[in-house]
Enzyme design. Structure first.
Site, PDB file in Angstrom:
ATOM      1  N   THR A 106      27.311   7.898  -8.073  1.00  0.00           N
ATOM      2  CA  THR A 106      27.404   6.664  -7.818  1.00  0.00           C
ATOM      3  C   THR A 106      27.904   5.491  -6.300  1.00  0.00           C
ATOM      4  OG1 THR A 106      28.797   4.296  -8.713  1.00  0.00           O
ATOM      5  CG2 THR A 106      29.720   6.575  -8.611  1.00  0.00           C
ATOM      6  N   ASP A 107      27.609   5.116  -5.958  1.00  0.00           N
ATOM      7  CA  ASP A 107      28.218   3.728  -5.221  1.00  0.00           C
ATOM      8  C   ASP A 107      29.773   3.500  -4.797  1.00  0.00           C
ATOM      9  OD1 ASP A 107      28.289   1.748  -6.460  1.00  0.00           O
ATOM     10  OD2 ASP A 107      27.384   0.254  -5.771  1.00  0.00           O
ATOM     11  N   GLU A 108      30.318   4.240  -6.238  1.00  0.00           N
ATOM     12  CA  GLU A 108      31.396   4.352  -5.961  1.00  0.00           C
ATOM     13  C   GLU A 108      32.447   5.158  -5.049  1.00  0.00           C
ATOM     14  OE1 GLU A 108      33.787   2.768  -9.304  1.00  0.00           O
ATOM     15  OE2 GLU A 108      32.067   0.856  -9.408  1.00  0.00           O
ATOM     16  N   TYR A 134      37.897   7.185 -12.112  1.00  0.00           N
ATOM     17  CA  TYR A 134      36.589   7.103 -12.279  1.00  0.00           C
ATOM     18  C   TYR A 134      35.605   7.548 -10.909  1.00  0.00           C
ATOM     19  CZ  TYR A 134      31.509   6.407 -12.120  1.00  0.00           C
ATOM     20  OH  TYR A 134      30.289   5.877 -12.189  1.00  0.00           O
ATOM     21  N   SER A 137      36.522  10.941  -9.600  1.00  0.00           N
ATOM     22  CA  SER A 137      35.960  11.738 -10.558  1.00  0.00           C
ATOM     23  C   SER A 137      34.437  12.273  -9.686  1.00  0.00           C
ATOM     24  CB  SER A 137      36.294  11.772 -11.540  1.00  0.00           C
ATOM     25  OG  SER A 137      35.053  11.456 -12.107  1.00  0.00           O
ATOM     26  N   LYS A 138      34.289  11.220 -10.066  1.00  0.00           N
ATOM     27  CA  LYS A 138      32.857  11.054  -9.343  1.00  0.00           C
ATOM     28  C   LYS A 138      32.945  11.891  -7.857  1.00  0.00           C
ATOM     29  CE  LYS A 138      29.427  10.122 -11.704  1.00  0.00           C
ATOM     30  NZ  LYS A 138      28.671  11.165 -12.487  1.00  0.00           N
ATOM     31  N   ASN A 163      24.957  -0.607  -9.077  1.00  0.00           N
ATOM     32  CA  ASN A 163      25.319  -1.051 -10.472  1.00  0.00           C
ATOM     33  C   ASN A 163      23.999  -1.511 -11.239  1.00  0.00           C
ATOM     34  OD1 ASN A 163      28.334  -2.209  -8.976  1.00  0.00           O
ATOM     35  ND2 ASN A 163      28.583  -2.804 -11.308  1.00  0.00           N
ATOM     36  N   TYR A 191      37.474 -11.351 -14.139  1.00  0.00           N
ATOM     37  CA  TYR A 191      38.620 -10.396 -13.840  1.00  0.00           C
ATOM     38  C   TYR A 191      39.138 -10.942 -12.396  1.00  0.00           C
ATOM     39  CZ  TYR A 191      37.599  -6.422 -16.792  1.00  0.00           C
ATOM     40  OH  TYR A 191      37.945  -5.327 -17.740  1.00  0.00           O
ATOM     41  N   ARG A 198      28.662  -7.653  -6.846  1.00  0.00           N
ATOM     42  CA  ARG A 198      28.234  -5.654  -6.947  1.00  0.00           C
ATOM     43  C   ARG A 198      27.075  -6.510  -6.274  1.00  0.00           C
ATOM     44  NH1 ARG A 198      32.426  -5.595  -7.035  1.00  0.00           N
ATOM     45  NH2 ARG A 198      33.576  -3.607  -8.717  1.00  0.00           N
ATOM     46  N   ASP A 256      43.809  -9.370 -13.163  1.00  0.00           N
ATOM     47  CA  ASP A 256      42.381  -9.240 -12.435  1.00  0.00           C
ATOM     48  C   ASP A 256      42.767  -6.987 -12.664  1.00  0.00           C
ATOM     49  OD1 ASP A 256      40.663  -8.275 -10.634  1.00  0.00           O
ATOM     50  OD2 ASP A 256      42.065  -8.902  -9.005  1.00  0.00           O
TER      51      ASP A 256
HETATM   52  O1  TDX Z   1      35.020  -7.859 -18.598  1.00  0.00           O
HETATM   53  C1  TDX Z   1      34.879  -7.436 -16.979  1.00  0.00           C
HETATM   54  N1  TDX Z   1      35.244  -8.730 -16.750  1.00  0.00           N
HETATM   55  C2  TDX Z   1      35.260  -8.647 -15.396  1.00  0.00           C
HETATM   56  O2  TDX Z   1      35.181  -9.407 -14.151  1.00  0.00           O
HETATM   57  C3  TDX Z   1      34.538  -6.252 -17.084  1.00  0.00           C
HETATM   58  C4  TDX Z   1      33.785  -5.839 -18.136  1.00  0.00           C
HETATM   59  C5  TDX Z   1      34.084  -6.355 -16.300  1.00  0.00           C
HETATM   60  N2  TDX Z   1      33.832  -7.185 -14.630  1.00  0.00           N
HETATM   61  C6  TDX Z   1      34.332  -7.130 -13.391  1.00  0.00           C
HETATM   62  C7  TDX Z   1      34.581  -6.217 -12.986  1.00  0.00           C
HETATM   63  C8  TDX Z   1      33.555  -5.666 -11.631  1.00  0.00           C
HETATM   64  O3  TDX Z   1      33.542  -6.263 -10.448  1.00  0.00           O
HETATM   65  O4  TDX Z   1      32.870  -6.948 -13.222  1.00  0.00           O
HETATM   66  C9  TDX Z   1      32.303  -6.365 -12.165  1.00  0.00           C
HETATM   67  C10 TDX Z   1      31.569  -5.378 -12.497  1.00  0.00           C
HETATM   68  O5  TDX Z   1      32.682  -4.471 -13.632  1.00  0.00           O
HETATM   69  P1  TDX Z   1      31.496  -3.141 -14.287  1.00  0.00           P
HETATM   70  O6  TDX Z   1      30.386  -3.402 -14.964  1.00  0.00           O
HETATM   71  O7  TDX Z   1      33.220  -2.172 -15.210  1.00  0.00           O
HETATM   72  O8  TDX Z   1      31.176  -2.276 -13.410  1.00  0.00           O
HETATM   73  P2  TDX Z   1      31.685  -1.895 -11.675  1.00  0.00           P
HETATM   74  O9  TDX Z   1      33.440  -1.411 -11.908  1.00  0.00           O
HETATM   75  O10 TDX Z   1      31.479  -2.621 -10.688  1.00  0.00           O
HETATM   76  O11 TDX Z   1      31.618   0.328 -12.345  1.00  0.00           O
HETATM   77  C11 TDX Z   1      29.753   0.538 -12.211  1.00  0.00           C
HETATM   78  O12 TDX Z   1      28.403   0.418 -11.357  1.00  0.00           O
HETATM   79  C12 TDX Z   1      29.018   1.533 -10.081  1.00  0.00           C
HETATM   80  C13 TDX Z   1      29.945   1.762 -13.595  1.00  0.00           C
HETATM   81  O13 TDX Z   1      30.827   1.381 -14.577  1.00  0.00           O
HETATM   82  C14 TDX Z   1      30.150   2.822 -12.389  1.00  0.00           C
HETATM   83  O14 TDX Z   1      30.018   3.370 -13.277  1.00  0.00           O
HETATM   84  C15 TDX Z   1      28.836   2.842 -11.885  1.00  0.00           C
HETATM   85  O15 TDX Z   1      29.451   4.099 -11.239  1.00  0.00           O
END
Ligand code: TDX
Length: 320
Positions: A106-108, A134, A137-138, A163, A191, A198, A256
């Site tokens: 992942t880019d993370e 997370y 661990s990656k 993403n 959040y 992303r 957040d």
């Molecule tokens: O309810 C929410 N509200 C919100 O504002 C959720 C679930 C997320 N968010 C925000 C957090 C992040 O800034 O949206 C963005 C995207 O969140 P996620 O979908 O949880 O993805 P992210 O944390 O960016 O990680 C994803 O991309 C990289 C994947 O879950 C990872 O597995 C991948 O490695």
């Protein structure tokens, strides 16, 4: 893969955790070139038995605990599956011989970039600098993969993708969660201020990149995968409201995420130059296709949001 390579035998090993759902595989279950095995990649016996039976020549490790918010609540399972599971799989590859072990990363692992520096991107040489249990661990798994290459000469490759979005996306992640909630007229929990960025890629474009890497990628190399499609969370949520004809009043700003990464942005020059990869699906089309899929496949996600997932949702979002 079964469509593109009709003579390949594909074996899917999956633990079927809360995020796994056999109905996702319905269309291929009866294909004679496909076998499903329910097992845990941390279970050395199960993995070795399968390798002995099937002698796979290519192993692609998609298996991971992948949700950042869950990793903040319970880090340990992430270390188990993402690091130990990777080691078990690679040990089996060493023992039985393999043409390629590919790690889906992942880019993370690169951490985040500042919002006010749109000129900065993650390249394969960006130092690993993780933020969450997370991503740590990656990153740990990535280092182990490169160590198995150097120490044992295991023929490995790694892809680090931005993403993903598209069909069959578990509704704990931003896009499917917002689509499911909007369709049920439930609040849309953004959040912080929703300004985190992303870099979104349609899932099939990611799969095509992995296909290219396992067939043509250079052993020992890392490939970044991303589509130069940066968007702020709030803009995605507003777009989903618009596409579904729902009011933006559903948007609710909540506390957040701890350690929340600000911006991810991939530089995909290497995979483009070396393997000719380019994303094919534009975000405007991909998001429409995705929303259409969730509308047409309500039973797939409604079953999920009414089951065990509901307890998680209550825990994470009530009083947030
Ligand atoms: O309810 C929410 N509200 C919100 O504002 C959720 C679930 C997320 N968010 C925000 C957090 C992040 O800034 O949206 C963005 C995207 O969140 P996620 O979908 O949880 O993805 P992210 O944390 O960016 O990680 C994803 O991309 C990289 C994947 O879950 C990872 O597995 C991948 O490695």
């Amino acid at each position: 893969m079964l469509e593109k390579y009709p003579d390949y035998r594909i074996i899917c090993l999956d633990k079927l955790t809360y995020a796994g759902n056999l109905s996702t595989l319905k269309s291929v279950m009866d294909n004679p070139n496909f076998r499903f095995v329910k097992a845990d990649i941390c279970d050395r016996n199960a993995v070795e038995t399968l390798f002995a039976e099937e002698k796979p020549d290519i192993v692609v490790n998609f298996a991971a605990e992948s949700h950042v918010d869950r990793s903040i609540e319970t880090p340990e399972i992430f270390l188990q599956t993402n690091i130990i599971g990777t080691a078990v799989l690679m040990d089996a590859c060493r023992k039985f011989g393999i043409k390629r072990y590919h790690q889906v990363s992942t880019d993370e692992v690169y951490g985040d970039l500042p919002i006010d520096r749109p000129d900065l991107f993650f390249t394969e040489n960006t130092p690993l600098h993780t933020s969450s249990p997370y991503s740590s661990s990656k990153a740990g798994a990535d280092l182990l993969v490169l160590a198995y290459y150097r120490t044992y000469n295991l023929p490995v490759t790694i892809s680090r993708c931005s993403n993903n979005y598209g069909p069959y996306h578990f509704p704990e992640k931003l896009i499917p969660l917002m689509i499911a909630n909007a369709l049920n007229d439930k609040p849309l929990p953004v959040y912080g201020e929703g300004i985190n960025v992303r870099d979104w890629l349609y899932v099939k474009d990611h799969c095509k990149a992995i296909d290219l890497i396992i067939h043509n990628g250079k052993v020992g190399e890392v490939y970044n995968v991303g589509g130069h499609n940066e968007m702020r969370n709030i803009d995605i949520v507003k777009l989903i409201c618009k596409e579904l004809g729902k009011s933006e009043d559903l948007i609710t700003f909540v506390k957040d995420r701890k350690g929340h990464d600000m911006r991810y942005a991939i530089d995909p020059t290497k995979i483009h130059n070396e393997l000719g990869w380019l994303p094919e699906t534009k975000f405007e089309d991909g998001i429409k296709k995705t929303i259409r899929w969730y509308l047409d496949n309500r039973e797939w996600w409604e079953e999920i949001v009414s089951g065990e997932y509901r307890n998680y949702y209550e825990k994470m979002y009530s009083n947030r």
